[in-house]
Design an enzyme around this catalytic site. Structure first.
Site, PDB file in Angstrom:
ATOM      1  N   HIS A  64      -2.811  10.287   0.025  1.00 24.95           N
ATOM      2  CA  HIS A  64      -2.830   8.908  -0.440  1.00 24.95           C
ATOM      3  C   HIS A  64      -2.747   8.876  -1.968  1.00 24.95           C
ATOM      4  O   HIS A  64      -1.963   8.134  -2.550  1.00 24.95           O
ATOM      5  CB  HIS A  64      -4.113   8.238   0.060  1.00 24.95           C
ATOM      6  CG  HIS A  64      -4.196   6.789  -0.283  1.00 24.95           C
ATOM      7  ND1 HIS A  64      -3.569   5.827   0.478  1.00 24.95           N
ATOM      8  CD2 HIS A  64      -4.797   6.144  -1.297  1.00 24.95           C
ATOM      9  CE1 HIS A  64      -3.794   4.647  -0.066  1.00 24.95           C
ATOM     10  NE2 HIS A  64      -4.545   4.813  -1.144  1.00 24.95           N
ATOM     11  N   GLU A 114       0.852  -1.214   0.000  1.00 24.70           N
ATOM     12  CA  GLU A 114       0.000   0.000   0.000  1.00 24.70           C
ATOM     13  C   GLU A 114       0.883   1.257   0.000  1.00 24.70           C
ATOM     14  O   GLU A 114       1.680   1.470   0.929  1.00 24.70           O
ATOM     15  CB  GLU A 114      -0.925  -0.023   1.227  1.00 24.70           C
ATOM     16  CG  GLU A 114      -2.027   1.024   1.143  1.00 24.70           C
ATOM     17  CD  GLU A 114      -3.031   0.945   2.311  1.00 24.70           C
ATOM     18  OE1 GLU A 114      -3.314  -0.172   2.794  1.00 24.70           O
ATOM     19  OE2 GLU A 114      -3.501   2.006   2.740  1.00 24.70           O
ATOM     20  N   ASP A 117       3.880 -14.870  11.668  1.00 23.93           N
ATOM     21  CA  ASP A 117       2.540 -15.293  11.243  1.00 23.93           C
ATOM     22  C   ASP A 117       1.563 -14.139  11.496  1.00 23.93           C
ATOM     23  O   ASP A 117       1.054 -13.977  12.601  1.00 23.93           O
ATOM     24  CB  ASP A 117       2.165 -16.544  12.049  1.00 23.93           C
ATOM     25  CG  ASP A 117       0.801 -17.096  11.678  1.00 23.93           C
ATOM     26  OD1 ASP A 117       0.033 -16.393  10.983  1.00 23.93           O
ATOM     27  OD2 ASP A 117       0.502 -18.228  12.095  1.00 23.93           O
ATOM     28  N   LYS A 128      -7.835  -1.265  11.420  1.00 22.71           N
ATOM     29  CA  LYS A 128      -7.132  -1.587  10.167  1.00 22.71           C
ATOM     30  C   LYS A 128      -5.943  -0.642  10.009  1.00 22.71           C
ATOM     31  O   LYS A 128      -4.849  -1.048   9.603  1.00 22.71           O
ATOM     32  CB  LYS A 128      -8.100  -1.458   8.984  1.00 22.71           C
ATOM     33  CG  LYS A 128      -7.575  -2.024   7.666  1.00 22.71           C
ATOM     34  CD  LYS A 128      -6.722  -1.058   6.872  1.00 22.71           C
ATOM     35  CE  LYS A 128      -6.264  -1.666   5.549  1.00 22.71           C
ATOM     36  NZ  LYS A 128      -5.414  -0.759   4.763  1.00 22.71           N
TER      37      LYS A 128
HETATM   38  C1  MEV Z   1      -6.192   3.023   5.186  1.00 21.90           C
HETATM   39  O1  MEV Z   1      -5.350   1.963   4.806  1.00 21.90           O
HETATM   40  C2  MEV Z   1      -6.272   3.127   6.697  1.00 21.90           C
HETATM   41  C3  MEV Z   1      -7.235   4.193   7.246  1.00 21.90           C
HETATM   42  O2  MEV Z   1      -8.537   3.962   6.719  1.00 21.90           O
HETATM   43  C4  MEV Z   1      -7.247   4.046   8.746  1.00 21.90           C
HETATM   44  C5  MEV Z   1      -8.286   4.901   9.447  1.00 21.90           C
HETATM   45  O3  MEV Z   1      -9.310   5.230   8.846  1.00 21.90           O
HETATM   46  O4  MEV Z   1      -8.043   5.194  10.648  1.00 21.90           O
HETATM   47  C6  MEV Z   1      -6.824   5.570   6.824  1.00 21.90           C
END
Ligand code: MEV
Length: 426
Positions: A375, A84, A278, A262
């Site tokens: 991003h 990413e 792992d 995430k």
């Molecule tokens: C993207 O890979 C991760 C985010 O969505 C985490 C978040 O929203 O806190 C930017």
């Protein structure tokens, strides 16, 4: 300028060859290590054949370095294997922000015990079996440790047994679950504990007269927690408030908590992959820990304490620094050298710090300018490649896509193809 900062000056702009040399000089890498990093002498089909079944090839990922980290007073370069585009850029700029604001990153390992489960699915006489198991506790521990002479010699081994009496989910009676708690020293410990559990099955059946079902580790390793804390002074009030509010959002709404976590795992998984650990085990443990209250919660939280913004992470991170792929994969061995850690708890603490800082980067962006611009600016390179740009066309196409992004606030593959076509004069 301090030596770590000068090592990192323009780090993302210098040619990759120079970046590698800087890392090599800081971490004491050798010429053979550089051959591995460049892919000239990386994971061979021969080694891959021994790792999994039905090998048909190798799947390389970019390995990058998260910069500007000072964890528990030690400057550390963090290798991350990830696809990413924005992860390493975001974590590095957030770590730099913390450093420049004289912030601190402190970590701790809380416990070093993994869990093996032996299940008695339908206990005929739960109370009597629980009594027998509790009375035989010391003998069972000794018998289990007889299977682990090397681990015991290193100071690890089984040190406790817990017997749990649970009502079956189908209301068809009682289930007993026996937990063997093990200190695996610097191993992740899955193979160790699985062997102990299967090895102890006959003894448990003979003792209780009950039929044993599954024998397997639990990935909810809540006796093996990693903790990290970030403190930063003089964060402007609006930003600090926005970050605090983002925590509240995640605590209130599991849909948000999932994305929040995430973002934390964006900082953890790439280290696990780079070090041959792992990551599925750690992911499942972190998610289960996040849901332990019955409601899925964020694994980090941020609040203002006076003028200081304070963030905390706590979750299970069961990793190993010996055995497994960590000692076999040529790139993992170098990742360990770059990190400069020997012990599993040190690696887990770095993962916790990286998860927390990655989360801070995401929340800071979300609470202020949003993440799309940053991003997509980084993603422009992926779009340029996907549009079919040659190496020579890449810089111009990236620049044009960035301009387009600033103007239109969005870019996509169709736009990248159109711009490339204009550049080519079609
Ligand atoms: C993207 O890979 C991760 C985010 O969505 C985490 C978040 O929203 O806190 C930017």
């Amino acid at each position: 300028m301090d030596p770590f900062e000068s090592l990192l000056e323009n780090f993302h702009k210098v040619p990759v060859e120079e970046r590698v040399l800087r890392v090599a000089s800081w971490c004491g890498l050798h010429a053979q290590d550089l051959d591995v990093l460049s892919g000239r002498d990386s994971l061979s089909l021969g080694t891959a054949e021994h790792l999994i079944e039905n090998v048909v090839g190798i799947f390389p990922l970019p390995l990058g370095i998260a910069t500007y980290f000072n964890i528990d007073g030690r400057d550390v370069l963090i290798p991350m294997a990830v696809e990413e585009s924005s992860i390493i850029a975001a974590i590095s700029s957030t770590a730099r922000w913390i450093r420049r604001n004289k912030g601190t990153i402190r970590t701790e390992a809380r416990g070093r015990r993994i869990i093996g489960q032996i299940q008695i699915p339908r206990s005929k006489n739960p109370a009597a079996s629980v009594q027998l198991l509790n009375d035989a506790r010391d003998r069972l521990i000794a018998e289990a440790n007889n299977m682990l002479p090397n681990l015991c010699a290193r100071g690890g081994g089984i040190d406790a047994i817990e017997v749990r009496q649970l009502e079956r989910a189908d209301h068809g009676g009682e289930m007993l679950v026996i937990h063997f708690l093990c200190n695996p020293c610097d191993a992740m410990g899955a193979n160790i504990i699985n062997q102990v559990c299967e090895g102890m099955k006959p003894a448990i059946e003979a003792l209780t007269g009950e039929k044993v079902g599954l024998c397997i580790l639990s990935n909810l390793v809540d006796g093996n927690l990693a903790f990290a804390e970030v403190r930063i002074d003089s964060v402007d009030d609006e930003t600090a408030y926005g970050i605090e509010e983002a925590t509240e959002f995640a605590k209130t709404d599991p849909y948000r908590a999932t994305t929040h976590n995430k973002g934390v795992l964006n900082g953890i998984d790439p280290i696990l992959i780079a070090t041959g650990n792992d990551w599925r085990a750690v992911e499942s443990g972190i998610h289960a820990y996040a849901a332990r209250s019955g409601k899925y919660q964020p694994v980090t939280e941020w609040k203002r304490e006076g003028k200081t913004l304070v963030g905390r992470f706590e979750a299970p991170i069961a990793v190993g620094t010996v055995g497994g792929v960590t000692s076999l994969h040529p790139t993992s061995k170098i990742a360990m050298k770059i990190l400069g850690v020997q012990h599993a708890d040190e690696l887990a603490r770095i993962c916790a710090a990286a998860g927390l800082v990655q989360n801070l980067g995401a929340l800071k962006a979300l609470a202020t300018v949003g993440i799309v611009k940053g991003h997509m600016r980084l993603h422009a390179a992926n779009l340029a490649m996907a549009a079919g740009a040659t190496r020579e066309e890449m810089p111009l196409l990236r620049e044009r896509l960035t301009q387009l992004l600033n103007r239109e606030r969005r870019i996509n593959l169709t736009m990248a193809k159109e711009v490339l076509s204009e550049i080519r004069g079609n």
